[in-house]
Write a protein that holds these residues in place. Structure first.
Motif, PDB file in Angstrom:
ATOM      1  N   LYS A 114      -7.925  -5.019   0.606  1.00 40.27           N
ATOM      2  CA  LYS A 114      -7.296  -6.201   0.022  1.00 40.27           C
ATOM      3  C   LYS A 114      -6.150  -5.821  -0.913  1.00 40.27           C
ATOM      4  CE  LYS A 114     -10.010  -9.519  -1.391  1.00 40.27           C
ATOM      5  NZ  LYS A 114     -10.896 -10.406  -2.213  1.00 40.27           N
ATOM      6  N   ASN A 115      -6.299  -4.759  -1.670  1.00 41.34           N
ATOM      7  CA  ASN A 115      -5.285  -4.352  -2.633  1.00 41.34           C
ATOM      8  C   ASN A 115      -3.969  -3.973  -1.966  1.00 41.34           C
ATOM      9  OD1 ASN A 115      -4.476  -3.617  -5.423  1.00 41.34           O
ATOM     10  ND2 ASN A 115      -4.382  -1.550  -4.559  1.00 41.34           N
ATOM     11  N   LYS A 116      -4.033  -3.515  -0.717  1.00 38.44           N
ATOM     12  CA  LYS A 116      -2.810  -3.074  -0.036  1.00 38.44           C
ATOM     13  C   LYS A 116      -1.909  -4.224   0.379  1.00 38.44           C
ATOM     14  CE  LYS A 116      -4.645   1.372   1.448  1.00 38.44           C
ATOM     15  NZ  LYS A 116      -5.052   2.251   2.562  1.00 38.44           N
ATOM     16  N   LEU A 117      -2.415  -5.431   0.328  1.00 36.96           N
ATOM     17  CA  LEU A 117      -1.583  -6.588   0.670  1.00 36.96           C
ATOM     18  C   LEU A 117      -0.392  -6.710  -0.264  1.00 36.96           C
ATOM     19  CD1 LEU A 117      -4.427  -9.143   1.400  1.00 36.96           C
ATOM     20  CD2 LEU A 117      -2.707  -8.372   3.057  1.00 36.96           C
ATOM     21  N   ARG A 118      -0.558  -6.327  -1.525  1.00 37.60           N
ATOM     22  CA  ARG A 118       0.550  -6.425  -2.478  1.00 37.60           C
ATOM     23  C   ARG A 118       1.666  -5.437  -2.146  1.00 37.60           C
ATOM     24  NH1 ARG A 118      -1.170  -7.148  -7.233  1.00 37.60           N
ATOM     25  NH2 ARG A 118      -3.407  -7.269  -6.805  1.00 37.60           N
ATOM     26  N   ILE A 128      -2.986 -13.901   7.249  1.00 36.37           N
ATOM     27  CA  ILE A 128      -4.044 -12.928   6.964  1.00 36.37           C
ATOM     28  C   ILE A 128      -4.250 -12.800   5.458  1.00 36.37           C
ATOM     29  CG2 ILE A 128      -4.608 -10.464   7.073  1.00 36.37           C
ATOM     30  CD1 ILE A 128      -3.498 -10.432   9.901  1.00 36.37           C
ATOM     31  N   LEU A 129      -3.153 -12.774   4.701  1.00 34.06           N
ATOM     32  CA  LEU A 129      -3.251 -12.753   3.236  1.00 34.06           C
ATOM     33  C   LEU A 129      -4.056 -13.946   2.733  1.00 34.06           C
ATOM     34  CD1 LEU A 129      -2.279 -11.966   0.308  1.00 34.06           C
ATOM     35  CD2 LEU A 129      -0.221 -13.307   0.792  1.00 34.06           C
ATOM     36  N   ARG A 130      -3.739 -15.112   3.221  1.00 39.21           N
ATOM     37  CA  ARG A 130      -4.423 -16.333   2.797  1.00 39.21           C
ATOM     38  C   ARG A 130      -5.919 -16.280   3.116  1.00 39.21           C
ATOM     39  NH1 ARG A 130      -3.236 -20.954   6.384  1.00 39.21           N
ATOM     40  NH2 ARG A 130      -1.199 -19.939   6.438  1.00 39.21           N
ATOM     41  N   PHE A 131      -6.243 -15.808   4.315  1.00 37.22           N
ATOM     42  CA  PHE A 131      -7.646 -15.744   4.735  1.00 37.22           C
ATOM     43  C   PHE A 131      -8.416 -14.676   3.948  1.00 37.22           C
ATOM     44  CE2 PHE A 131      -7.432 -17.664   9.296  1.00 37.22           C
ATOM     45  CZ  PHE A 131      -6.895 -18.832   8.772  1.00 37.22           C
ATOM     46  N   CYS A 175       3.319 -17.387  -3.202  1.00 39.09           N
ATOM     47  CA  CYS A 175       2.672 -18.662  -2.865  1.00 39.09           C
ATOM     48  C   CYS A 175       1.158 -18.573  -2.971  1.00 39.09           C
ATOM     49  CB  CYS A 175       3.061 -19.095  -1.456  1.00 39.09           C
ATOM     50  SG  CYS A 175       4.772 -19.639  -1.301  1.00 39.09           S
ATOM     51  N   ASN A 176       0.623 -17.392  -2.667  1.00 35.67           N
ATOM     52  CA  ASN A 176      -0.827 -17.212  -2.700  1.00 35.67           C
ATOM     53  C   ASN A 176      -1.317 -16.539  -3.984  1.00 35.67           C
ATOM     54  OD1 ASN A 176      -2.041 -18.009   0.102  1.00 35.67           O
ATOM     55  ND2 ASN A 176      -0.104 -16.991   0.570  1.00 35.67           N
ATOM     56  N   ARG A 177      -0.416 -16.459  -4.977  1.00 40.20           N
ATOM     57  CA  ARG A 177      -0.750 -15.973  -6.312  1.00 40.20           C
ATOM     58  C   ARG A 177      -1.278 -14.531  -6.301  1.00 40.20           C
ATOM     59  NH1 ARG A 177      -3.522 -21.372  -9.097  1.00 40.20           N
ATOM     60  NH2 ARG A 177      -1.725 -22.752  -8.760  1.00 40.20           N
ATOM     61  N   LEU A 178      -0.666 -13.715  -5.483  1.00 41.21           N
ATOM     62  CA  LEU A 178      -0.960 -12.283  -5.489  1.00 41.21           C
ATOM     63  C   LEU A 178       0.274 -11.562  -6.017  1.00 41.21           C
ATOM     64  CD1 LEU A 178      -2.940  -9.961  -4.656  1.00 41.21           C
ATOM     65  CD2 LEU A 178      -1.606  -9.817  -2.528  1.00 41.21           C
ATOM     66  N   TYR A 179       0.128 -10.837  -7.108  1.00 39.61           N
ATOM     67  CA  TYR A 179       1.292 -10.185  -7.703  1.00 39.61           C
ATOM     68  C   TYR A 179       1.798  -9.054  -6.814  1.00 39.61           C
ATOM     69  CZ  TYR A 179       4.370  -7.386 -10.525  1.00 39.61           C
ATOM     70  OH  TYR A 179       5.470  -6.686 -10.957  1.00 39.61           O
ATOM     71  N   THR A 180       3.101  -9.030  -6.636  1.00 38.28           N
ATOM     72  CA  THR A 180       3.789  -7.904  -6.005  1.00 38.28           C
ATOM     73  C   THR A 180       5.208  -7.873  -6.559  1.00 38.28           C
ATOM     74  OG1 THR A 180       4.301  -6.819  -3.894  1.00 38.28           O
ATOM     75  CG2 THR A 180       4.692  -9.186  -4.014  1.00 38.28           C
ATOM     76  N   ASN A 181       5.989  -6.904  -6.118  1.00 40.12           N
ATOM     77  CA  ASN A 181       7.420  -6.868  -6.439  1.00 40.12           C
ATOM     78  C   ASN A 181       8.120  -6.130  -5.306  1.00 40.12           C
ATOM     79  OD1 ASN A 181       7.407  -3.952  -7.042  1.00 40.12           O
ATOM     80  ND2 ASN A 181       6.259  -4.544  -8.883  1.00 40.12           N
ATOM     81  N   TYR A 182       9.442  -6.165  -5.312  1.00 39.42           N
ATOM     82  CA  TYR A 182      10.188  -5.594  -4.202  1.00 39.42           C
ATOM     83  C   TYR A 182      10.015  -4.074  -4.123  1.00 39.42           C
ATOM     84  CZ  TYR A 182      12.342 -10.094  -3.279  1.00 39.42           C
ATOM     85  OH  TYR A 182      12.543 -11.414  -2.950  1.00 39.42           O
ATOM     86  N   PHE A 183       9.814  -3.421  -5.249  1.00 37.71           N
ATOM     87  CA  PHE A 183       9.585  -1.979  -5.242  1.00 37.71           C
ATOM     88  C   PHE A 183       8.287  -1.661  -4.491  1.00 37.71           C
ATOM     89  CE2 PHE A 183       7.633   1.799  -7.250  1.00 37.71           C
ATOM     90  CZ  PHE A 183       8.574   2.752  -6.856  1.00 37.71           C
ATOM     91  N   LEU A 186       6.938  -3.369  -2.156  1.00 39.11           N
ATOM     92  CA  LEU A 186       7.085  -3.685  -0.735  1.00 39.11           C
ATOM     93  C   LEU A 186       7.927  -2.659   0.009  1.00 39.11           C
ATOM     94  CD1 LEU A 186       7.528  -7.556  -0.967  1.00 39.11           C
ATOM     95  CD2 LEU A 186       5.451  -6.246  -0.498  1.00 39.11           C
ATOM     96  N   VAL A 187       8.858  -2.044  -0.699  1.00 39.92           N
ATOM     97  CA  VAL A 187       9.687  -1.013  -0.063  1.00 39.92           C
ATOM     98  C   VAL A 187       8.907   0.291   0.117  1.00 39.92           C
ATOM     99  CG1 VAL A 187      11.725   0.450  -0.411  1.00 39.92           C
ATOM    100  CG2 VAL A 187      11.873  -2.006  -0.820  1.00 39.92           C
ATOM    101  N   LEU A 188       7.894   0.506  -0.708  1.00 40.95           N
ATOM    102  CA  LEU A 188       7.142   1.763  -0.670  1.00 40.95           C
ATOM    103  C   LEU A 188       6.462   2.030   0.668  1.00 40.95           C
ATOM    104  CD1 LEU A 188       5.366   1.952  -4.154  1.00 40.95           C
ATOM    105  CD2 LEU A 188       7.186   3.430  -3.279  1.00 40.95           C
ATOM    106  N   LYS A 189       6.146   0.981   1.420  1.00 35.66           N
ATOM    107  CA  LYS A 189       5.418   1.209   2.668  1.00 35.66           C
ATOM    108  C   LYS A 189       6.293   1.838   3.750  1.00 35.66           C
ATOM    109  CE  LYS A 189       5.946  -3.137   5.248  1.00 35.66           C
ATOM    110  NZ  LYS A 189       5.227  -4.220   5.956  1.00 35.66           N
ATOM    111  N   TYR A 190       7.619   1.745   3.627  1.00 28.43           N
ATOM    112  CA  TYR A 190       8.480   2.241   4.699  1.00 28.43           C
ATOM    113  C   TYR A 190       8.529   3.762   4.785  1.00 28.43           C
ATOM    114  CZ  TYR A 190       9.534  -2.544   5.667  1.00 28.43           C
ATOM    115  OH  TYR A 190       9.395  -3.865   6.014  1.00 28.43           O
ATOM    116  N   PRO A 191       8.550   4.513   3.668  1.00 28.67           N
ATOM    117  CA  PRO A 191       8.412   5.973   3.794  1.00 28.67           C
ATOM    118  C   PRO A 191       7.097   6.378   4.458  1.00 28.67           C
ATOM    119  CG  PRO A 191       9.249   5.411   1.629  1.00 28.67           C
ATOM    120  CD  PRO A 191       8.859   4.117   2.285  1.00 28.67           C
TER     121      PRO A 191
END
Length: 252
Positions: A138-142, A178-181, A224-232, A234-239
């Motif tokens: 679940k934590n990896k969704l952010r 999937i995030l919502r569920f 929208c689903n009140r899960l904190y994230t930021n653009y940094f 989200l970019v981390l998954k590409y490496p």
């Protein structure tokens, strides 16, 4: 008691791939399923191919839609199965035992949804990357990391209770759903099985512009689903994706 499984395929001008998709469905050893095809009004011969398999298709809708997620939603609304999953028109099941395993996991475990692994193929049919959902949490969704959507199966009632795919998102509506569920705390499990062979080149793998769109839509979905994230984040998954691709090609 066996679970009835609804498989939904959405297609538009998919004459080169649709037959392989259909054949991978109708060759399943598990027989308690319905197959729903939603076509956006193909003009390239796709419908002629589909007509060759009309006796195997439970429901066929041919009409203009408002994008892939709108078309998927039509299939969900028409579905009558206990379990629902999506098989894209350029994907196919990795073996003829996939639905058998899906039925078993829902029959023998108290789960609401499941997912497994996927192979990415080029159009020569060679595996160029493998993606495992085994590392999902679940934590990896952010970080924008999700289980493989082509392997996602869930109880029909989840759509009825928590909604279907958002049609205001162009690429990341599968992530948002999937995030919502998951945030609803529906019980999920990983099926240790390569379930789908997926050809590269879909809407989520079409270069830099689509990558930017995905990042923006995932950020919006988390907000929208009140899960904190930021653009940094989200970019981390590409490496990681580049590393995963490189490791696969070194050791294949």
């Amino acid at each position: 008691m066996e679970k009835k499984i609804s498989i939904i395929t959405v297609c538009f001008n998919s004459v080169k791939t649709i037959e392989e998709t259909i054949r991978s469905v109708i060759s399943q050893t598990y027989s308690n399923f319905e197959y729903i095809l939603i076509d956006g009004g193909s003009t390239d011969g796709t419908l002629e191919v589909i007509s060759n398999y009309k006796n195997h298709i439970s429901k066929l809708v041919v009409e203009e839609d408002h994008g892939i997620y709108d078309a998927i939603n039509k299939g969900i609304i028409l579905s009558t199965g206990d379990i629902v999953g999506i098989l894209n028109s350029d994907d196919c099941f990795a073996s003829n035992e996939i639905l058998f395993h899906i039925n078993n996991i829902f029959l023998n475990s108290q789960v609401d949804m499941c997912w497994g692994d996927v192979n990415f193929l080029n159009y020569d049919g060679q595996i160029v990357r493998k993606y495992s959902s085994s590392f999902f949490s679940k934590n990896k969704l952010r970080f924008g990391i999700m289980p493989a959507h082509p392997t996602f199966y869930c109880k029909k009632e989840l759509f009825e209770i928590s909604g279907i795919y958002r049609t205001d998102l162009k690429i990341a509506a599968d992530f948002e759903l999937i995030l919502r569920f998951v945030l609803k705390n529906y019980k999920y499990c990983y099926l240790p099985l390569t379930m789908v062979n997926m050809k590269i080149g879909g809407i989520s793998t079409k270069g830099f512009k689509s990558t930017l769109t995905i990042i923006k839509e995932i950020h919006f979905s988390c907000k929208c689903n009140r899960l904190y994230t930021n653009y940094f984040f989200l970019v981390l998954k590409y490496p990681f994706k580049i590393f995963e691709f490189s490791i696969f090609n070194i050791f294949k």
